[in-house]
Design an enzyme around this catalytic site. Structure first.
Site, PDB file in Angstrom:
ATOM      1  CG  LEU A  31      -2.165  -1.381   1.713  1.00 49.32           C
ATOM      2  CD1 LEU A  31      -2.723  -1.869   3.067  1.00 49.32           C
ATOM      3  CD2 LEU A  31      -2.687  -1.202   0.172  1.00 49.32           C
ATOM      4  CD  GLU A  33       0.078   8.987   1.777  1.00 50.51           C
ATOM      5  OE1 GLU A  33      -0.802   9.732   2.143  1.00 50.51           O
ATOM      6  OE2 GLU A  33       0.158   8.533   2.837  1.00 50.51           O
ATOM      7  CG  HIS A  35      -3.246   1.295  -2.135  1.00 51.91           C
ATOM      8  ND1 HIS A  35      -2.068   1.345  -2.645  1.00 51.91           N
ATOM      9  CD2 HIS A  35      -3.686   0.790  -3.309  1.00 51.91           C
ATOM     10  CE1 HIS A  35      -1.629   0.350  -3.348  1.00 51.91           C
ATOM     11  NE2 HIS A  35      -2.687  -0.210  -4.089  1.00 51.91           N
ATOM     12  N   GLY A 145      -9.376   3.337  -7.794  1.00 52.89           N
ATOM     13  CA  GLY A 145      -8.456   4.628  -8.930  1.00 52.89           C
ATOM     14  C   GLY A 145      -8.986   4.574  -9.357  1.00 52.89           C
ATOM     15  CB  SER A 184       1.978  -1.972  -5.766  1.00 56.30           C
ATOM     16  OG  SER A 184       1.347  -1.251  -5.415  1.00 56.30           O
TER      17      SER A 184
HETATM   18  P1  AMP Z   1      -3.814  -2.033  -6.736  1.00 55.87           P
HETATM   19  O1  AMP Z   1      -3.119  -1.878  -5.710  1.00 55.87           O
HETATM   20  O2  AMP Z   1      -3.100  -1.996  -7.812  1.00 55.87           O
HETATM   21  O3  AMP Z   1      -5.453  -3.197  -7.462  1.00 55.87           O
HETATM   22  O4  AMP Z   1      -5.040  -1.150  -6.727  1.00 55.87           O
HETATM   23  C1  AMP Z   1      -6.012  -1.247  -5.899  1.00 55.87           C
HETATM   24  C2  AMP Z   1      -6.702   0.339  -6.229  1.00 55.87           C
HETATM   25  O5  AMP Z   1      -5.965   1.723  -5.667  1.00 55.87           O
HETATM   26  C3  AMP Z   1      -7.323   0.181  -7.755  1.00 55.87           C
HETATM   27  O6  AMP Z   1      -8.725   1.160  -7.462  1.00 55.87           O
HETATM   28  C4  AMP Z   1      -6.365   1.377  -8.132  1.00 55.87           C
HETATM   29  O7  AMP Z   1      -6.642   2.201  -9.194  1.00 55.87           O
HETATM   30  C5  AMP Z   1      -5.771   2.176  -6.747  1.00 55.87           C
HETATM   31  N1  AMP Z   1      -4.864   3.092  -7.082  1.00 55.87           N
HETATM   32  C6  AMP Z   1      -3.749   2.557  -7.482  1.00 55.87           C
HETATM   33  N2  AMP Z   1      -2.847   3.744  -7.445  1.00 55.87           N
HETATM   34  C7  AMP Z   1      -3.573   4.592  -6.851  1.00 55.87           C
HETATM   35  C8  AMP Z   1      -2.889   6.022  -7.235  1.00 55.87           C
HETATM   36  N3  AMP Z   1      -1.517   6.400  -7.229  1.00 55.87           N
HETATM   37  N4  AMP Z   1      -3.747   7.133  -7.145  1.00 55.87           N
HETATM   38  C9  AMP Z   1      -5.211   7.191  -6.453  1.00 55.87           C
HETATM   39  N5  AMP Z   1      -5.644   5.425  -6.993  1.00 55.87           N
HETATM   40  C10 AMP Z   1      -4.680   4.332  -7.066  1.00 55.87           C
END
Ligand code: AMP
Length: 283
Positions: A31, A33, A35, A145, A184
């Protein structure tokens, strides 16, 4: 904060106080910022907040990407506890997909371009796991996101089509001070690659500057982004797109609203980023 790998414990927590609203934030962990911005929004808008941490094998189309994906669940849980999260589900693969598992959710047209074209099977994996998360948590609201713009559009489509009884909330992209979208996968970048990775945002901003200067031609916007990316020796372009923000189909000629997006390999690490120009249009 309840941290559990078990579906039945999440369900019991969810229904212990049935009248309360729940916000769900699905994640793959490691995780940052970005997330946490989703978690904070969920915390502000709901009585209870659930987070899932699951590196979903069926949404990875490259085995090396799945194997190298960063995992740091203990640290993640410390961060989530500090944000006042109520339930964290950390299922094993066998808990999510028990032996004999054979049900998948497929969204059609909107999954075909962009990430869907570049990563066969990816969205089938995403929609399947998110549908299951929705059934387990039965959230009032689910938070995604804009970083994964097509994913957000695909989830909205699935929620509408299958009448999931929840609201999809899409939150803005959180960036590093130099513009790199938080991800990540940024943890996997070596020092020179980390410096090179800013090229995605620089390419988007160059197209935005052209737009602000009156450029409306979709191919010209793509060419502007490609030219910036070509100036970075460590970058290898997967795709560059100027698409309709609602249908995600590639635009030709003059645009009024446009989703600029790209996927670029920096070394072995595949990064994505996007920017919407002219407002999003109404889905
Ligand atoms: P992930 O763990 O990559 O599957 O992301 C989980 C959620 O966090 C998804 O809805 C992503 O779109 C969101 N997310 C990841 N990176 C960002 C970011 N830099 N800004 C905003 N939301 C994000």
């Amino acid at each position: 904060m309840l941290v559990t790998p078990f579906l039945h414990e999440v369900r019991a927590a969810r229904w212990a106080e049935p009248g309360l609203t729940w916000g769900l934030v699905p994640t793959m962990g490691a995780l940052h910022e970005g997330h946490l911005s989703l978690v904070r929004r969920a915390r502000a808008e709901n009585d209870r907040v659930g987070v899932s941490i699951f590196v979903n094998p069926i949404q990875f189309n490259r085995p090396e990407d799945l194997a190298s994906y960063p995992r740091q669940v203990e640290r993640d849980c410390e961060l989530l506890a500090a944000e006042g999260v109520d339930v964290v589900w950390t299922p094993s693969e066998a808990e999510m997909y028990p032996p004999g598992y054979q049900t998948y959710v497929t969204v059609e047209e909107i999954t075909r371009p962009l990430e869907g074209a570049a990563r066969p099977g990816h969205f089938r994996g995403v929609t399947t796991v998110v549908a299951k998360l929705f059934n387990v948590f039965q959230p009032t609201r689910a938070y995604f996101g804009q970083k994964d713009a097509q994913q957000a559009a695909v989830i909205r489509q699935m929620v509408r089509d299958l009448a999931f009884n929840l609201e999809v909330v899409v939150c803005p992209i959180v960036r590093e001070p130099d513009g790199l979208a938080m991800s990540s996968r940024n943890l996997l970048l070596k020092a020179d690659e980390r410096r090179a990775a800013t090229v995605l945002y620089r390419a988007l901003k160059a197209a935005e500057a052209a737009w602000q200067g009156g450029q409306r031609d979709a191919e010209a916007l793509r060419a502007t982004m490609r030219a910036v990316l070509a100036g970075e020796p460590l970058a290898r372009v997967d795709y560059v797109s100027a698409a309709d923000p609602v249908t995600l189909t590639e635009l030709d000629g003059a645009a009024t609203h446009v989703l600029l997006s790209m996927a670029v390999f920096i070394g072995q690490v595949r990064l994505i980023d996007n920017l919407v120009l002219g407002g999003e249009g109404s889905p």
